[in-house]
Design a protein around this motif. Sequence first.
Motif, PDB file in Angstrom:
ATOM      1  N   ARG A  18       0.838  -1.185   0.000  1.00 60.59           N
ATOM      2  CA  ARG A  18       0.000   0.000   0.000  1.00 60.59           C
ATOM      3  C   ARG A  18       0.879   1.242   0.000  1.00 60.59           C
ATOM      4  O   ARG A  18       1.734   1.403   0.875  1.00 60.59           O
ATOM      5  CB  ARG A  18      -0.924   0.030   1.226  1.00 60.59           C
ATOM      6  N   VAL A  19       0.669   2.095  -0.968  1.00 59.57           N
ATOM      7  CA  VAL A  19       1.349   3.379  -0.993  1.00 59.57           C
ATOM      8  C   VAL A  19       0.374   4.460  -0.546  1.00 59.57           C
ATOM      9  O   VAL A  19      -0.838   4.334  -0.741  1.00 59.57           O
ATOM     10  CB  VAL A  19       1.950   3.698  -2.376  1.00 59.57           C
ATOM     11  N   SER A  20       0.937   5.480   0.066  1.00 58.01           N
ATOM     12  CA  SER A  20       0.120   6.535   0.654  1.00 58.01           C
ATOM     13  C   SER A  20       0.514   7.888   0.084  1.00 58.01           C
ATOM     14  O   SER A  20       1.658   8.097  -0.313  1.00 58.01           O
ATOM     15  CB  SER A  20       0.313   6.567   2.174  1.00 58.01           C
ATOM     16  N   CYS A  21      -0.445   8.788   0.093  1.00 54.27           N
ATOM     17  CA  CYS A  21      -0.205  10.160  -0.349  1.00 54.27           C
ATOM     18  C   CYS A  21      -0.768  11.094   0.708  1.00 54.27           C
ATOM     19  O   CYS A  21      -1.974  11.095   0.958  1.00 54.27           O
ATOM     20  CB  CYS A  21      -0.878  10.401  -1.691  1.00 54.27           C
ATOM     21  N   ALA A  22       0.124  11.847   1.339  1.00 53.12           N
ATOM     22  CA  ALA A  22      -0.287  12.839   2.323  1.00 53.12           C
ATOM     23  C   ALA A  22      -0.429  14.176   1.620  1.00 53.12           C
ATOM     24  O   ALA A  22       0.517  14.658   0.988  1.00 53.12           O
ATOM     25  CB  ALA A  22       0.742  12.927   3.440  1.00 53.12           C
ATOM     26  N   ALA A  23      -1.618  14.752   1.712  1.00 48.99           N
ATOM     27  CA  ALA A  23      -1.895  16.016   1.038  1.00 48.99           C
ATOM     28  C   ALA A  23      -2.067  17.120   2.070  1.00 48.99           C
ATOM     29  O   ALA A  23      -2.639  16.907   3.132  1.00 48.99           O
ATOM     30  CB  ALA A  23      -3.150  15.893   0.181  1.00 48.99           C
ATOM     31  N   SER A  24      -1.578  18.289   1.752  1.00 53.39           N
ATOM     32  CA  SER A  24      -1.736  19.423   2.655  1.00 53.39           C
ATOM     33  C   SER A  24      -2.075  20.676   1.853  1.00 53.39           C
ATOM     34  O   SER A  24      -1.728  20.782   0.677  1.00 53.39           O
ATOM     35  CB  SER A  24      -0.464  19.640   3.474  1.00 53.39           C
ATOM     36  N   GLY A  25      -2.748  21.594   2.512  1.00 52.34           N
ATOM     37  CA  GLY A  25      -3.165  22.826   1.862  1.00 52.34           C
ATOM     38  C   GLY A  25      -4.597  23.142   2.246  1.00 52.34           C
ATOM     39  O   GLY A  25      -5.380  22.235   2.525  1.00 52.34           O
ATOM     40  N   PRO A  26      -4.958  24.404   2.255  1.00 52.98           N
ATOM     41  CA  PRO A  26      -6.269  24.811   2.763  1.00 52.98           C
ATOM     42  C   PRO A  26      -7.443  24.301   1.942  1.00 52.98           C
ATOM     43  O   PRO A  26      -8.537  24.164   2.469  1.00 52.98           O
ATOM     44  CB  PRO A  26      -6.199  26.343   2.752  1.00 52.98           C
ATOM     45  N   THR A  27      -7.249  24.023   0.666  1.00 48.33           N
ATOM     46  CA  THR A  27      -8.365  23.603  -0.184  1.00 48.33           C
ATOM     47  C   THR A  27      -8.203  22.178  -0.700  1.00 48.33           C
ATOM     48  O   THR A  27      -8.895  21.767  -1.619  1.00 48.33           O
ATOM     49  CB  THR A  27      -8.499  24.538  -1.392  1.00 48.33           C
ATOM     50  N   VAL A  28      -7.310  21.420  -0.086  1.00 45.52           N
ATOM     51  CA  VAL A  28      -6.972  20.122  -0.656  1.00 45.52           C
ATOM     52  C   VAL A  28      -8.168  19.176  -0.708  1.00 45.52           C
ATOM     53  O   VAL A  28      -8.248  18.324  -1.589  1.00 45.52           O
ATOM     54  CB  VAL A  28      -5.798  19.484   0.117  1.00 45.52           C
ATOM     55  N   LYS A  29      -9.105  19.310   0.208  1.00 39.30           N
ATOM     56  CA  LYS A  29     -10.249  18.398   0.227  1.00 39.30           C
ATOM     57  C   LYS A  29     -11.116  18.522  -1.012  1.00 39.30           C
ATOM     58  O   LYS A  29     -11.888  17.619  -1.338  1.00 39.30           O
ATOM     59  CB  LYS A  29     -11.092  18.632   1.487  1.00 39.30           C
ATOM     60  N   SER A  30     -11.005  19.622  -1.734  1.00 38.05           N
ATOM     61  CA  SER A  30     -11.818  19.801  -2.927  1.00 38.05           C
ATOM     62  C   SER A  30     -11.142  19.255  -4.184  1.00 38.05           C
ATOM     63  O   SER A  30     -11.736  19.261  -5.256  1.00 38.05           O
ATOM     64  CB  SER A  30     -12.145  21.277  -3.124  1.00 38.05           C
ATOM     65  N   TYR A  31      -9.911  18.784  -4.031  1.00 39.76           N
ATOM     66  CA  TYR A  31      -9.167  18.281  -5.179  1.00 39.76           C
ATOM     67  C   TYR A  31      -9.393  16.784  -5.379  1.00 39.76           C
ATOM     68  O   TYR A  31      -9.526  16.026  -4.414  1.00 39.76           O
ATOM     69  CB  TYR A  31      -7.662  18.507  -4.979  1.00 39.76           C
TER      70      TYR A  31
END
Length: 121
Positions: A18-31
């Motif tokens: 399993r590979v993971s991607c950590a996302a950060s940023g104020p609007t990342v949930k909309s991407y």
Amino acid sequence: VQLQASGGGLVQAGGSLRVSCAASGPTVKSYGIGWFRQAPGKEREFVAAITWSGGRTYVDFVKGRFDISRDNAKNMVYLQMNSLEPEDTAVYYCAAGYPRATMKQSDYQYWGQGTLVTVSS
């Protein structure tokens, strides 16, 4: 938006990873988030994508073997890879696209650095 891919490694054919991607940023949930891969000597290609609401798209050669998921509370996207084959050996990249998470690399605005997956025969 910043992305950090992790979880790559060496696995035997038939195994799972399993590979993971950590996302950060104020609007990342909309991407939408996509996974792409680049094998040695080959062009980068689409693997799977997931929209902000959970809609999934897979390339044909991973259907039934790979599963993409996301945890919006943790800003994480995962790619569970099963029944791995030596042909799956590649650097796996996650990318963020707005407003769509498609199969086209040009629809993604942000890219992580990649994580290497090696499948031995």
